[in-house]
Design a protein around this motif. Sequence first.
Motif, PDB file in Angstrom:
ATOM      1  N   UNK A 291     -10.537   9.239  -7.138  1.00 39.73           N
ATOM      2  CA  UNK A 291      -9.942   8.690  -5.871  1.00 39.73           C
ATOM      3  C   UNK A 291      -9.326   9.495  -4.852  1.00 39.73           C
ATOM      4  N   UNK A 292     -10.020   9.288  -3.535  1.00 36.95           N
ATOM      5  CA  UNK A 292      -9.546  10.214  -2.527  1.00 36.95           C
ATOM      6  C   UNK A 292      -8.341   9.578  -1.889  1.00 36.95           C
ATOM      7  N   UNK A 293      -8.435   8.190  -2.179  1.00 35.21           N
ATOM      8  CA  UNK A 293      -7.142   7.457  -1.383  1.00 35.21           C
ATOM      9  C   UNK A 293      -6.679   6.706  -2.274  1.00 35.21           C
ATOM     10  N   UNK A 294      -5.202   6.335  -2.415  1.00 35.36           N
ATOM     11  CA  UNK A 294      -4.167   5.404  -3.274  1.00 35.36           C
ATOM     12  C   UNK A 294      -3.463   4.521  -2.525  1.00 35.36           C
ATOM     13  N   UNK A 295      -3.249   3.539  -3.199  1.00 35.76           N
ATOM     14  CA  UNK A 295      -2.133   2.623  -2.501  1.00 35.76           C
ATOM     15  C   UNK A 295      -1.202   2.416  -3.814  1.00 35.76           C
ATOM     16  N   UNK A 296       0.148   2.570  -3.549  1.00 40.00           N
ATOM     17  CA  UNK A 296       1.020   2.399  -4.490  1.00 40.00           C
ATOM     18  C   UNK A 296       1.779   0.806  -4.185  1.00 40.00           C
ATOM     19  N   UNK A 297       1.536   0.219  -5.407  1.00 39.19           N
ATOM     20  CA  UNK A 297       2.068  -1.275  -5.292  1.00 39.19           C
ATOM     21  C   UNK A 297       3.422  -1.398  -6.139  1.00 39.19           C
ATOM     22  N   UNK A 298       4.290  -2.174  -5.391  1.00 42.08           N
ATOM     23  CA  UNK A 298       5.509  -2.679  -6.103  1.00 42.08           C
ATOM     24  C   UNK A 298       5.950  -3.894  -5.899  1.00 42.08           C
ATOM     25  N   UNK A 299       6.123  -4.685  -6.933  1.00 45.37           N
ATOM     26  CA  UNK A 299       6.552  -6.336  -6.672  1.00 45.37           C
ATOM     27  C   UNK A 299       5.711  -6.863  -5.536  1.00 45.37           C
TER      28      UNK A 299
END
Length: 164
Positions: free
Chosen positions: A134-142
Motif C-alpha cells: 500500500x502507498x496510502x493508508x487510512x487508520x480507522x478507530x470506532x
Amino acid sequence: CGNVIIDGDVGALFAGLNFVNPNLSPRENLQHFSELNSMTSVQKRLLFEDLEDFTELGEYFDQPLIFGSTGMQARFNFGLLTSSPKDILVVDEGIGAGDQFFQVKAEVRLKKLYSEASILLMASHSDDLILKFCNRAIWMENGEIRKDGPAETVLTSYKESVHA
C-alpha cells in the motif's frame, strides 16, 4: 453513507468467503462458474487448466468437495477467487490456504493479482503487508477516520498513539 461510481471489474478476497458448492466437484463448480460468467470456450478451457494445475487436487478434482479435506476446499476456493485479474481488488489480510508449500504458491499468485489491479483496498493489522502493498493508508478507530495519508506516515502515527 454516499455514492460510489465503479469503473472496472471488482474482485474480493476474504477469509471464509466461499463461492463454491461443497456438494459438487471442483470441475462441476467451474462449469457453473463459467456459465454464470458467460465465459467463452477458450476462457473456460484456460480456467479449468489453471485451476487443475494450481490447486494440485489430482483425482479429487472430480470428487465432491465435501469429501475432501478443508485444506483441499480452501485451495480450490482460493484458486477460484484468484483466477482472474481485477481492476479493483478488495482484500482481507487473513486470506490463505493450504500447507506451507501451497502458501508460497498462493503468495506468488496474490502478488501477481495485486500488481495487475489498478486499486487495491486491503483491511489489515499487519505493518509488513501494508508497507509491502500500500502507498496510502487510512487508520480507522470506532468507525471514524483517525488519519489518512502515506502508509508509512499513518503507521508511524498509529504506533506513536498506541505507545503514548
